[in-house]
Design an enzyme around this catalytic site. Structure first.
Site, PDB file in Angstrom:
ATOM      1  N   GLY A 129       0.833  -1.184   0.000  1.00 53.07           N
ATOM      2  CA  GLY A 129       0.000   0.000   0.000  1.00 53.07           C
ATOM      3  C   GLY A 129       0.876   1.245   0.000  1.00 53.07           C
ATOM      4  N   CYS A 130       0.305   2.369  -0.413  1.00 49.63           N
ATOM      5  CA  CYS A 130       1.098   3.597  -0.501  1.00 49.63           C
ATOM      6  C   CYS A 130       1.521   4.101   0.877  1.00 49.63           C
ATOM      7  CB  CYS A 130       0.337   4.673  -1.267  1.00 49.63           C
ATOM      8  SG  CYS A 130      -1.347   4.977  -0.693  1.00 49.63           S
ATOM      9  N   TYR A 131       0.610   4.095   1.850  1.00 53.70           N
ATOM     10  CA  TYR A 131       0.989   4.506   3.201  1.00 53.70           C
ATOM     11  C   TYR A 131       2.050   3.581   3.802  1.00 53.70           C
ATOM     12  CZ  TYR A 131      -2.845   7.955   3.715  1.00 53.70           C
ATOM     13  OH  TYR A 131      -3.673   9.035   3.601  1.00 53.70           O
TER      14      TYR A 131
END
Length: 343
Positions: A145-147
């Site tokens: 995921g980006c986070y």
């Protein structure tokens, strides 16, 4: 041409970014493009910036339409990748940009996604300790995921070096609206977002929390506790993450910077900024890079690491192509920009 790649979910933000980058990749020929409700229309209706591909017609997302490619990118909503991937040949490189194959713990998956666990694939974050070798010649890859990408990379040098406590990690991150996907949602309308910053997923309820804990847990024998608060910023793309943790006794700013410099030596996409310079999302737009700064708040005895990425490039599509390069035995940097767009 070299290898042929298909993209499922080509009309979405992640799919569009994959195509933008793959158009510049010297070893990849773009093959079939698929979509869900947008199937039957031309790509140019949804991605007008991709002029070389504007007339390509989007096909239905099925295993049959994705057959016959060397690489298949699945840029699909969470929960939709596993069934398609299970029908693709074992010798096809399948790269899942969704969450279906990221989590190792079946109970975590069921708790956070309320569905059956599809299994775990090699985790597509090459800079995480031990992952680069696992990705070389891999046939199945789960893109982070980006986070978790920005938070893991921002904290990993400190946790791995043992200069900060893993059981007291606090992350507050601001993301652009593209992180929520292209679906029409009232809270993402321009009139709602412009001039406003809002929090969501507060109190440990965001689905990326177990992924961050899983990543940091690979770097320490300590128990890992993460308090993660995401916020929505009035910008299309980018993430700025402020990550803090209690520092061990005797750790000052100099030792903290030295740990980061040592950890990132030779990493082509990770940049520790000069002392006194703080990251800005603008510097990473369109680039597969992470910019970071680290210091120690001596009064609070906390390490503070601030990092930025483009959530669609290093946070999704660029990270996916970086992993593809490793799987194909290509130089890891092939086709990936390290210069951002400015102003």
């Amino acid at each position: 041409m070299g290898m042929r790649a298909a993209i499922a979910g080509a009309s979405g933000y992640a799919g569009g970014e994959l195509l933008r980058l793959l158009l510049q990749h010297p070893e990849i020929e773009i093959g079939t493009l698929t979509a869900g409700s947008n199937a039957g229309s031309k790509l140019g209706q949804h991605q007008p910036h991709l002029l070389p591909l504007a007339d390509k017609v989007l096909e239905d997302t099925t295993a049959d339409t994705l057959q016959g490619h060397d690489i298949v990118f699945l840029a699909l909503p969470h929960g939709q990748s596993a069934a398609i991937a299970a029908q693709l040949p074992d010798d096809t490189i399948v790269i899942d940009c969704g969450a279906d194959h990221r989590l190792e713990n079946e109970e975590d998956w069921q708790h956070w996604y309320q569905s059956d666990h599809a299994g775990t694939w090699p985790y597509g974050l090459p800079e995480l300790q031990g992952q680069r070798e696992k990705l070389k010649q891999a046939k199945r890859i789960a893109v982070p995921g980006c986070y978790p990408t920005v938070a893991t990379l921002a904290l990993a040098p400190a946790i791995q070096a043992g200069i900060a406590d893993a059981d007291d990690v606090v992350i507050v991150a601001a993301s652009g609206t593209s992180g929520a996907g292209k679906s029409l949602k009232p809270n993402l309308l321009g009139s709602e977002v412009m001039g406003a910053v809002s929090a969501y997923g507060v109190g440990g309820t965001h689905r990326h929390t177990p992924e961050i804990i899983q990543n940091l847990g690979k770097l320490t024998d300590e128990a890992v506790t993460v308090s993660f608060t995401p916020t929505l910023a009035p910008m299309p793309r980018g993430i700025l993450a402020t990550c803090t943790a209690k520092v061990k006794r005797g750790i000052d700013q100099g030792r903290a910077r030295a740990a980061y410099a040592a950890a990132w030596a030779g990493e082509p996409f990770l940049h520790l900024l000069p002392e006194g310079t703080w990251p800005t999302t603008a510097a990473t737009l369109g680039a597969n890079t992470l910019h970071a700064q680290v210091t120690v708040d001596e009064r609070a005895q906390r390490l503070v690491a601030v990092a930025v990425i483009d959530n669609l490039t290093k946070g999704t599509a660029g990270g996916a192509i970086q992993c593809m390069n490793l799987a194909l035995g290509l130089p890891e940097t092939t086709g990936l920009p390290t210069t951002g767009l400015a102003p």
